[in-house]
Motif scaffolding. Structure first.
Motif, PDB file in Angstrom:
ATOM      1  N   LEU A  85      50.650  53.221  61.227  1.00 21.46           N
ATOM      2  CA  LEU A  85      50.027  52.818  59.970  1.00 21.46           C
ATOM      3  C   LEU A  85      49.306  51.485  60.116  1.00 21.46           C
ATOM      4  O   LEU A  85      48.197  51.301  59.591  1.00 21.46           O
ATOM      5  CB  LEU A  85      51.092  52.733  58.880  1.00 21.46           C
ATOM      6  N   SER A  86      49.913  50.543  60.834  1.00 18.97           N
ATOM      7  CA  SER A  86      49.294  49.229  61.011  1.00 18.97           C
ATOM      8  C   SER A  86      48.010  49.312  61.833  1.00 18.97           C
ATOM      9  O   SER A  86      47.053  48.575  61.571  1.00 18.97           O
ATOM     10  CB  SER A  86      50.292  48.276  61.691  1.00 18.97           C
ATOM     11  N   LEU A  87      47.976  50.195  62.810  1.00 17.82           N
ATOM     12  CA  LEU A  87      46.797  50.303  63.669  1.00 17.82           C
ATOM     13  C   LEU A  87      45.647  51.044  62.994  1.00 17.82           C
ATOM     14  O   LEU A  87      44.478  50.698  63.207  1.00 17.82           O
ATOM     15  CB  LEU A  87      47.164  51.019  64.974  1.00 17.82           C
ATOM     16  N   SER A  88      45.955  52.066  62.205  1.00 17.77           N
ATOM     17  CA  SER A  88      44.899  52.961  61.715  1.00 17.77           C
ATOM     18  C   SER A  88      44.529  52.762  60.260  1.00 17.77           C
ATOM     19  O   SER A  88      43.688  53.490  59.744  1.00 17.77           O
ATOM     20  CB  SER A  88      45.345  54.411  61.916  1.00 17.77           C
ATOM     21  N   TYR A 142      52.574  45.038  62.399  1.00 19.80           N
ATOM     22  CA  TYR A 142      52.720  44.888  60.954  1.00 19.80           C
ATOM     23  C   TYR A 142      52.137  43.562  60.480  1.00 19.80           C
ATOM     24  O   TYR A 142      51.502  43.493  59.409  1.00 19.80           O
ATOM     25  CB  TYR A 142      54.200  45.008  60.586  1.00 19.80           C
ATOM     26  N   ARG A 143      52.323  42.510  61.243  1.00 16.79           N
ATOM     27  CA  ARG A 143      51.799  41.197  60.863  1.00 16.79           C
ATOM     28  C   ARG A 143      50.274  41.166  60.880  1.00 16.79           C
ATOM     29  O   ARG A 143      49.652  40.410  60.134  1.00 16.79           O
ATOM     30  CB  ARG A 143      52.339  40.136  61.813  1.00 16.79           C
ATOM     31  N   LYS A 144      49.672  42.010  61.736  1.00 17.93           N
ATOM     32  CA  LYS A 144      48.201  42.041  61.849  1.00 17.93           C
ATOM     33  C   LYS A 144      47.561  43.086  60.939  1.00 17.93           C
ATOM     34  O   LYS A 144      46.335  43.218  60.924  1.00 17.93           O
ATOM     35  CB  LYS A 144      47.811  42.343  63.301  1.00 17.93           C
ATOM     36  N   ALA A 145      48.362  43.831  60.209  1.00 18.79           N
ATOM     37  CA  ALA A 145      47.825  44.911  59.368  1.00 18.79           C
ATOM     38  C   ALA A 145      47.033  44.327  58.203  1.00 18.79           C
ATOM     39  O   ALA A 145      47.319  43.212  57.729  1.00 18.79           O
ATOM     40  CB  ALA A 145      48.960  45.781  58.848  1.00 18.79           C
TER      41      ALA A 145
END
Length: 423
Positions: free
Chosen positions: A356-359, A418-421
């Protein structure tokens, strides 16, 4: 008049119209039912008021339309990816084993229901983390490409709130995965391995030589040769020690395990003799046949490759406890399998957060890059599982740590993703 009362008017109109087209006796019967069920309706209203607090424990009460939309996308893509990859796997497996099935005259019924009916859930559950990750990457990238994620975040939905339907889907998948691994798949694995030994020439280990094990505290058993097909041992010895002194020595030419007994550990000894040491004297008894209880099972004597996968989780836990009490060294792979079943169930949450965080951010180039990253990370997770299990078996690595190392490493990766999402 409130909205609920307004909604009842069309329903009442339809009921009255339907009744007008039917005889009078039906009107009377409907009226009688309405009058005599008034008490029941009052009781139901009272129960609804008294048990209203139970709504707090309803897991679905926090799910809204947008949540159900994402859950349907998640579960649907997950099932679709499993069906697609397993179908391809079956085609390749049939192509590889068709010659063996023909050579050993495997019945079509056994191929379908004994082999492939157990082949599908085993491999689908084995690669379940991979399917979860691919599903999240695939449909989330599509949502982001259609600017649906941007619209959700623009309405004030936080990223944490967006994760709610994803986590709910992971709970369903993880519970199903653990139930299959712990209780369903082991029984199917037994059937599949028996089929492979008959029709694929994957011969199982069915005998053991010179087996010695501790049956109980101060009780040592020895079997010169054991045949698992017959459930019979030859050259049986049973020694009992007290304060490191031999107090009883039993010998038997044959030891037959009772497979039809209602309880476990029943053996029949033939041509037996018992020597009991009483100080400086010996008391010898013998006979042709004797039924006795010895805490040994056939699974304690013969080990075959992949045997730990044929035990359900309660059976695996009991077997590990029994082998540890006996001081057996051949228990590490069973401990790794037990802890891996629990750890694998949590992998869905970790890989879902990463996916989820990547896409969730809309980028040029589509979802191809994310699918590639997803496949690489998923296969890395499976590779770490294999490596850590090998370390536990070969290098005395703690089994529980070997099962959880992939989750720990990927949990750290999930935290940074998650921190970069996007927020």
């Amino acid at each position: 008049m409130n909205i609920k009362q307004l909604r009842r008017h069309p329903r009442r109109y339809k009921i009255l119209r339907w009744l007008s087209q039917h005889p009078v006796w039906l009107h009377r019967m409907m009226g009688w039912l309405y009058l005599h069920t008034a008490g029941l309706r009052n009781v139901l209203r009272w129960l609804k008021g008294k048990l209203g607090w139970m709504q707090k424990f309803n897991p679905f009460r926090h799910l809204q339309i947008i949540d159900w939309y994402i859950i349907r996308k998640f579960i649907g893509t997950y099932i679709y990816s499993i069906a697609l990859i397993i179908s391809i796997s079956i085609v390749f497996d049939v192509n590889e084993n068709l010659a063996k099935f023909t050579q050993y005259h495997a019945p079509v019924h056994a191929i379908i229901f004994d082999y492939y009916a157990n082949f599908v859930p085993y491999f689908a559950n084995l690669f379940s983390p991979l399917f979860v990750f691919i599903a999240v990457i695939f449909f989330t990238s599509k949502l982001a490409g259609n600017s649906e994620i941007i619209a959700m975040l623009a309405t004030g939905i936080s990223f944490n709130r967006l994760m709610r339907p994803y986590m709910f889907s992971c709970v369903l998948i993880s519970l199903l995965s653990f139930y299959l691994t712990a209780y369903v798949i082991p029984h199917g694995t037994v059937v599949r391995q028996n089929f492979e030994s008959l029709y694929k020439n994957n011969k199982k280990n069915t005998s053991a030589e010179n087996v010695q094990l501790q049956v109980d505290q101060g009780v040592i058993a020895y079997i010169q040769h054991y045949d698992n097909n017959l459930k019979k041992g030859y050259g049986f010895l049973l020694d009992k020690f007290e304060n490191k002194k031999l107090v009883s020595h039993m010998t038997a030419m044959e030891a037959q395990y009772d497979t039809i007994s209602d309880s476990k550990y029943h053996w029949t000894l033939r041509d037996w003799k018992i020597r009991e040491m009483r100080g400086l004297r010996e008391h010898i008894t013998s006979g042709a046949q004797r039924d006795t209880v010895i805490q040994i099972e056939p699974t304690d004597l013969v080990y075959s490759k992949g045997q730990q996968e044929t035990f359900t989780s309660p059976e695996l836990r009991d077997y590990i406890s029994k082998q540890v009490n006996r001081g057996s060294s051949n228990v590490v792979q069973y401990q790794v399998e037990y802890h891996k079943r629990i750890a694998s169930s949590f992998a869905s949450f970790i890989l879902t957060i990463i996916g989820l965080s990547l896409s969730s951010k809309k980028r040029k180039g589509g979802m191809g890059m994310y699918l590639g990253i997803g496949l690489a990370l998923s296969f890395t997770y499976i590779l770490l599982q294999t490596i850590s299990s090998s370390f536990a078996i070969q290098a005395n690595f703690p089994p529980i740590l070997a099962a959880w190392v992939p989750n720990i490493i990927f949990a750290i990766v999930a935290y940074f993703c998650y921190r970069k999402a996007p927020r």
